[in-house]
Design a protein around this motif. Structure first.
Motif, PDB file in Angstrom:
ATOM      1  N   VAL A  65      40.964  19.255  79.013  1.00  0.00           N
ATOM      2  CA  VAL A  65      40.462  20.629  79.122  1.00  0.00           C
ATOM      3  C   VAL A  65      39.301  20.686  80.114  1.00  0.00           C
ATOM      4  O   VAL A  65      39.222  21.598  80.949  1.00  0.00           O
ATOM      5  N   PHE A  66      38.422  19.696  80.047  1.00  0.00           N
ATOM      6  CA  PHE A  66      37.290  19.651  80.973  1.00  0.00           C
ATOM      7  C   PHE A  66      37.784  19.512  82.410  1.00  0.00           C
ATOM      8  O   PHE A  66      37.355  20.248  83.305  1.00  0.00           O
ATOM      9  N   ASP A  67      38.690  18.552  82.644  1.00  0.00           N
ATOM     10  CA  ASP A  67      39.211  18.339  83.996  1.00  0.00           C
ATOM     11  C   ASP A  67      39.924  19.576  84.517  1.00  0.00           C
ATOM     12  O   ASP A  67      39.815  19.925  85.695  1.00  0.00           O
ATOM     13  N   VAL A 113      37.367  22.138  85.528  1.00  0.00           N
ATOM     14  CA  VAL A 113      36.708  21.730  86.773  1.00  0.00           C
ATOM     15  C   VAL A 113      37.617  21.996  87.962  1.00  0.00           C
ATOM     16  O   VAL A 113      37.190  22.534  88.996  1.00  0.00           O
ATOM     17  N   ALA A 114      38.892  21.615  87.838  1.00  0.00           N
ATOM     18  CA  ALA A 114      39.828  21.779  88.941  1.00  0.00           C
ATOM     19  C   ALA A 114      40.020  23.252  89.311  1.00  0.00           C
ATOM     20  O   ALA A 114      40.246  23.574  90.480  1.00  0.00           O
ATOM     21  N   ARG A 115      39.907  24.134  88.342  1.00  0.00           N
ATOM     22  CA  ARG A 115      40.086  25.563  88.603  1.00  0.00           C
ATOM     23  C   ARG A 115      38.769  26.273  88.934  1.00  0.00           C
ATOM     24  O   ARG A 115      38.759  27.476  89.125  1.00  0.00           O
ATOM     25  N   GLY A 116      37.671  25.521  88.979  1.00  0.00           N
ATOM     26  CA  GLY A 116      36.385  26.119  89.301  1.00  0.00           C
ATOM     27  C   GLY A 116      35.788  26.941  88.189  1.00  0.00           C
ATOM     28  O   GLY A 116      34.964  27.822  88.430  1.00  0.00           O
ATOM     29  N   LEU A 117      36.190  26.677  86.945  1.00  0.00           N
ATOM     30  CA  LEU A 117      35.723  27.461  85.805  1.00  0.00           C
ATOM     31  C   LEU A 117      34.594  26.785  85.041  1.00  0.00           C
ATOM     32  O   LEU A 117      34.042  27.380  84.108  1.00  0.00           O
ATOM     33  N   PRO A 168      35.907  14.446  91.660  1.00  0.00           N
ATOM     34  CA  PRO A 168      36.372  14.959  90.362  1.00  0.00           C
ATOM     35  C   PRO A 168      36.884  16.386  90.410  1.00  0.00           C
ATOM     36  O   PRO A 168      37.593  16.814  89.520  1.00  0.00           O
ATOM     37  N   LEU A 169      36.546  17.130  91.450  1.00  0.00           N
ATOM     38  CA  LEU A 169      37.071  18.489  91.557  1.00  0.00           C
ATOM     39  C   LEU A 169      38.573  18.492  91.787  1.00  0.00           C
ATOM     40  O   LEU A 169      39.247  19.486  91.529  1.00  0.00           O
ATOM     41  N   PHE A 170      39.111  17.360  92.302  1.00  0.00           N
ATOM     42  CA  PHE A 170      40.549  17.260  92.545  1.00  0.00           C
ATOM     43  C   PHE A 170      41.230  16.371  91.515  1.00  0.00           C
ATOM     44  O   PHE A 170      42.431  16.148  91.595  1.00  0.00           O
ATOM     45  N   ALA A 171      40.462  15.825  90.588  1.00  0.00           N
ATOM     46  CA  ALA A 171      41.029  14.889  89.624  1.00  0.00           C
ATOM     47  C   ALA A 171      41.481  15.633  88.383  1.00  0.00           C
ATOM     48  O   ALA A 171      40.808  16.533  87.903  1.00  0.00           O
TER      49      ALA A 171
END
Length: 418
Positions: free
Chosen positions: A126-128, A131-135, A106-109
């Protein structure tokens, strides 16, 4: 004789360009991706040779897996996968399996949920994105869940539960906790505000076993003395979140306490008997005892065997007032003996805490009702004089009790904190 050398520009023209100018075309982008993928597979195969033969299996020959569900997510950690999944896994190259594991993280999704309403899909996006930006953090995850929950409406209990399950928000957060490594070291437990928001989604989506797994891990951790208070706060927060889920419906209606008794029994079975866990279990037991007695009339009668098992857990705690009151509310064989005995022993007590005096008042009124049922007029007269000596205005106290109901286990502010 002069030897002519190739100019630097000529040599540079013979070499492929490593850094493509931006923007690149779609065709060039695809070629670059294929080149990187091929190089990655080749190097990975060299490091981890394929033991099942040299003939690669084409991607077209591998059946497409279905969309993962909550049950498949939980079973992903099982040590005994199904024969079909094992056969497919054995026929894939190690590079394919490794690549799929990376791309499914999910870090890349960052995909849209096409089945969700537009408003909810924006929250998932917004959640994804965070997550992808490490925030993403546990506190922000709790805010995300609260926002998704606020957008779910329904006319019935089933509508709300179905809306929460269809959102997939709980599974999304749990997957993030697992993929980011926060679940492994339990770092997300440092912010217990996440539990009240996450547990309802987990129960709606069939992920409650994950919550019980967390509880077992929290209880078995050996913490230093300086952070045992934090461990107690986290375990209590998780216990209260589960208890609220088992005795209160999504629409706020109070339900049978049977699931709550089952939860306490299970927690008692899996938690080690040490100071931190015993303190958390005692607090949740006391709050459930209050709900089982003071407000027993607002709920259906519980199952006798679950009620008795719950009472048995509380006997070593030596909560005599609670135990006496619980005997009055036994679903099959109520008994007033312990209640009368407790009041006689504390008839002249003047140093009782206010919350104990209020509970004692409830005990006395319930005892008087029981004595009238069995026809013990002499003891009824004594209990009525005992009520008078308490010096409370009954109407005022009853109004206070109604106001305090929000402090029970069905609330986020348990009665013990008053």
């Amino acid at each position: 004789m002069v030897v002519r050398t190739t100019s630097l520009n000529s040599i540079k023209n013979l070499l492929p360009k490593i850094h493509q100018p931006l923007p690149i075309s779609r065709r060039d982008s695809q070629q670059l991706l294929e080149s990187i993928t091929t190089s990655f597979r080749r190097n990975l195969d060299e490091e981890h040779p394929w033991e099942h033969g040299n003939e690669p299996v084409s991607q077209n020959s591998i059946p497409q897996s279905r969309k993962p569900t909550a049950s498949t997510f939980i079973n992903s950690n099982s040590s005994s996968p199904s024969p079909a999944s094992t056969d497919i896994s054995n026929r894939q190259r190690p590079t394919d399996r490794h690549l799929r594991a990376i791309l499914s993280n999910p870090l890349f999704a960052h995909q849209n949920n096409k089945k969700s309403p537009a408003a909810r899909r924006s929250q998932l996006d917004v959640f994804d994105h965070a997550v992808a930006r490490g925030l993403m953090t546990p506190r922000r995850a709790a805010g995300f869940l609260a926002k998704v929950r606020s957008e779910i409406v329904g006319e019935s209990e089933d509508d709300i539960r179905l809306g929460m399950a269809d959102s997939g928000a709980g599974l999304r957060v749990v997957q993030w906790l697992r993929a980011s490594g926060l679940e492994n070291n339990l770092q997300f437990l440092s912010d217990p505000v996440l539990f009240p928001a996450l547990i309802p989604f987990m129960y709606a989506e069939g992920l409650e076993e994950v919550a019980w797994h967390w509880m077992a891990r929290i209880g078995t951790r050996d913490e230093a003395d300086e952070i045992k208070d934090a461990q107690f706060a986290v375990l209590s927060s998780l216990l209260y979140a589960i208890m609220k889920q088992t005795n209160t419906s999504y629409s706020g209606l109070k339900t049978s306490l049977d699931p709550s008794y089952e939860a306490v029994i299970r927690a008692n079975d899996i938690l080690p008997k040490k100071n931190v866990t015993l303190k958390s279990l005692k607090d949740i037991w006391v709050d459930l005892s209050w709900a089982s007695t003071v407000f027993a009339s607002e709920r259906p009668k519980p199952s006798a065997h679950l009620f008795e098992s719950f009472v048995k857990i509380g006997r070593p705690l030596k909560m005599r007032l609670d135990l006496a009151h619980l005997e009055l509310h036994h679903p099959l064989t109520p008994n007033h003996f312990a209640a009368v005995q407790f009041m006689h022993r504390n008839a002249n007590s003047t140093d009782l805490r206010p919350i104990i005096r209020k509970r004692l008042l409830c005990l006395a009124m319930d005892t008087a009702d029981r004595l009238k049922e069995v026809g013990d007029t002499e003891e009824v007269s004594w209990v009525e004089r005992f009520l008078t000596r308490l010096g409370y205005d009954l109407n005022t106290c009853i109004g206070i009790f109604n106001a305090l109901e929000g402090s029970l286990i069905a609330s986020e502010l348990p009665i013990r904190r008053m």
